[in-house]
Structure formats: C-alpha cells, structure tokens
Design an enzyme around this catalytic site. Structure first.
Site, PDB file in Angstrom:
ATOM      1  N   SER A 208       0.860  -1.175   0.000  1.00 35.20           N
ATOM      2  CA  SER A 208       0.000   0.000   0.000  1.00 35.20           C
ATOM      3  C   SER A 208       0.895   1.223   0.000  1.00 35.20           C
ATOM      4  CB  SER A 208      -0.895   0.022   1.239  1.00 35.20           C
ATOM      5  OG  SER A 208      -1.570   1.268   1.364  1.00 35.20           O
ATOM      6  N   TYR A 223      -2.459  -0.496  10.325  1.00 34.36           N
ATOM      7  CA  TYR A 223      -2.439  -0.772   8.886  1.00 34.36           C
ATOM      8  C   TYR A 223      -1.155  -0.241   8.252  1.00 34.36           C
ATOM      9  CZ  TYR A 223      -3.964  -0.980   4.024  1.00 34.36           C
ATOM     10  OH  TYR A 223      -4.047  -1.254   2.688  1.00 34.36           O
ATOM     11  N   LYS A 227       1.710  -2.630   6.407  1.00 35.41           N
ATOM     12  CA  LYS A 227       2.062  -2.528   4.995  1.00 35.41           C
ATOM     13  C   LYS A 227       3.526  -2.144   4.796  1.00 35.41           C
ATOM     14  CE  LYS A 227      -1.762  -3.858   3.177  1.00 35.41           C
ATOM     15  NZ  LYS A 227      -1.846  -5.118   2.408  1.00 35.41           N
ATOM     16  N   THR A 258     -13.002  -0.083  -3.261  1.00 34.30           N
ATOM     17  CA  THR A 258     -13.138  -1.507  -2.940  1.00 34.30           C
ATOM     18  C   THR A 258     -14.092  -1.673  -1.764  1.00 34.30           C
ATOM     19  OG1 THR A 258     -11.348  -1.527  -1.298  1.00 34.30           O
ATOM     20  CG2 THR A 258     -10.723  -1.848  -3.616  1.00 34.30           C
TER      21      THR A 258
END
Length: 316
Positions: A208, A223, A227, A258
């Site tokens: 990401s 997160y 990543k 998404t």
C-alpha cells in the site's frame, strides 16, 4: 470441467498436509483438472525467469505477457482487488487458479465465474491466513489438485481506523497477523514448493502507499505499520530467493474503490479525492496490468520492486 470447492480442515483436525476430504466425483474432477494442466504445461514452451528471447514474429512482445500452462494462487481473491487481478491473469491464459479466502459464498462464486468466462480450472479453498498449519495444508492441496504453483498474489488484508491511544492490543495484533504474518505464512508455504520444484516463480505482495507514507486524516497506525512490513518482507525474500529464480515484488495501491474502503465513503472519500492529484479513487481493474506484468516473463529481470499505483498521491 467441474468447479470443486475445497475446505481444508481446521488446524486441530489436520493429520497431514493433504488430508482434505473430497467426494468421489470431486476427486475425479480434480484429477481431470490436474491432468489437463500437466498436459498443457508439457506442450507449452519452456518457461524462463532468467532471460526473454524475442520471437521472430510481429507483436512478439505481447507473447511475453502470456501465462499459458501456469497455475496461480490468489489470497483474498473472492472479491475486490484480489478478484480483479485473478480475472486479469485468467484472461492471459492461466491453466489453473486457486482462490484462498475466508468467505465461502464469494469464493465459490468467483471460481464459478472464472471457469465460466475463461475455461480455467478454478478451485476455492477456505482458509484463515493467520493459521500457519491450515495455510500449509491448503497450499499442499493446491499442488496436489492443480499440479504446481507458478504465481502467488498475496491480496488478503484488513484495515480499521482507530486512534492510537485507544487501540487495543488484540485489535492491533489482528491487523498485523492478517496483513503481515499471513503474507509471510502464505509466501513461505508456496516458496517451499517453488524451491522444491526448481522452476522458479513470481510472488506478488499487495502492499500500500501506506507502507511509504502516513495517510491523513484517518488514524490507521496498525495498517500503516503492517504494509511497511509487507514491503520490506518482500524485499527480504527477493534477496533470499533470487538464487532459486523466485521473483518477489509488490504492488502498492493508493485509495481504491473496494469493499474494504466503502464503509468509509461518507467520512473520507471526498478528502481522499482532494488529496490525490488525479482527483479520484482508483478502480480495482487498474492494478491488473501491473499484476500481469509482474506475474509474467515480461518482468523477468524485475525483483524486489515496489510499484506505487496511487493516482499521484505520494508525489506531493
């Protein structure tokens, strides 16, 4: 050719890596599928991850992107980015594909669609990537069912927005376990088979832009950390496994439309678009071309690379 949904047993029930239970008709279908892939592989031109020889014909460059005779595994491939990339690889001629996901209904539907659209041998395996024993069992089953693994796309992942001072240890650990530890467990299991087979392969991590920059204004420390770890893990494995002709690369998306991001639409979509030079979110299909390039011989001298596809977000 029938679609077979395979459900590896929970870790505490696994007696051996290949104890997946199938009905007789399913076993016949799996056997037919495996035989077809082996026959296709035998008749295809030998693969080379070292060099690419230009064929003496017009438009030969497009042949470099073909995946005929190859088998791919996509984690988190039941929907979203994972499914879009699986679809693109199948369009390039895959002989077999395995979708690994926790969502059985979506996973089985994805396999049905891919088989119907491309005639590819498609298998679904319900798996939690945090369970190392179950992951190994599932990967062993893929090799048994489809004959080999040439390509792995690691798309399983989660995100949540929690202020750091309020993040519980359990919630933080869950993100790290799925995004980072789960990626390693799957890469390790597939890497062992690739090394033993001696044919090399391509492993594509889904990182990401959050692994390179800190997103703002949302709080997502777990997160971001996961990543960043995924990207450096990819580089580490690229260095270690180059001797086995296994290439490891990453695709790092920016803000994409998404299901993972849809729940944040009301709060953050406008801000995300405003901070992206292209003034929009990306579509899942916009990662497919890069995934195909990294999976195919067209990128045979590329390993250890993180490709940012973010609409220009990180250039500011």
């Amino acid at each position: 050719m029938a679609i077979v949904s395979v459900h590896p047993r929970p870790a505490d029930e696994v007696m051996s890596p290949t104890t997946t239970s199938l009905a007789s008709s399913q076993l016949i279908a799996v056997g037919e599928c495996r035989s077809a892939i082996i026959e296709t592989t035998a008749s295809a031109a030998p693969e080379s991850l070292e060099t690419v020889t230009a064929a003496p014909r017009k438009n030969w460059v497009f042949d470099m992107f073909r995946l005929d005779g190859r088998v791919a595994v996509v984690t988190g491939g039941a929907r979203g980015l994972g499914y879009a990339m699986a679809d693109g690889l199948c369009a390039a001629g895959l002989s077999g594909i395995a979708i690994l996901d926790l969502q059985s209904d979506l996973g089985e539907a994805a396999c049905e669609q891919l088989h119907s659209e491309y005639g590819v041998c498609a298998r679904f395996y319900r798996i939690d990537v945090r369970d190392e024993v179950a992951v190994q069992c599932a990967i062993d089953s893929v090799v048994q069912d489809l004959g080999k693994i040439d390509i792995l796309i690691l798309s399983a992942g989660v995100a949540d927005l929690v202020h750091a001072e309020d993040y519980s240890a359990a919630k933080f650990k869950r993100v790290i376990d799925i995004n980072l530890n789960g990626s390693f467990a799957c890469a390790q299991a597939v890497g062992k088979h690739m090394i033993a087979a001696g044919r090399g392969g391509s492993i594509i991590f889904i990182g990401s832009m959050s692994g390179s920059i800190v997103n703002w204004p949302q709080p997502q420390s777990a997160y971001n950390a996961s990543k960043a770890g995924v990207i450096h893990l990819m580089k580490s494995l690229a260095a270690e496994w180059a001797q086995y002709h296994i290439r490891c690369n990453a695709i790092s998306p920016g803000y994409m439309e998404t299901p993972l991001n849809t729940e944040f639409e009301e709060t953050y979509f406008r801000e995300w678009k405003a901070r992206t030079p292209m003034s929009r979110l990306g579509q899942p299909e916009e990662l497919t071309g890069c995934a195909l390039w990294l999976a195919s011989g067209a990128s045979s001298f590329c390993t250890g690379t993180d490709v940012l596809i973010d609409g220009g977000y990180t250039v500011l």
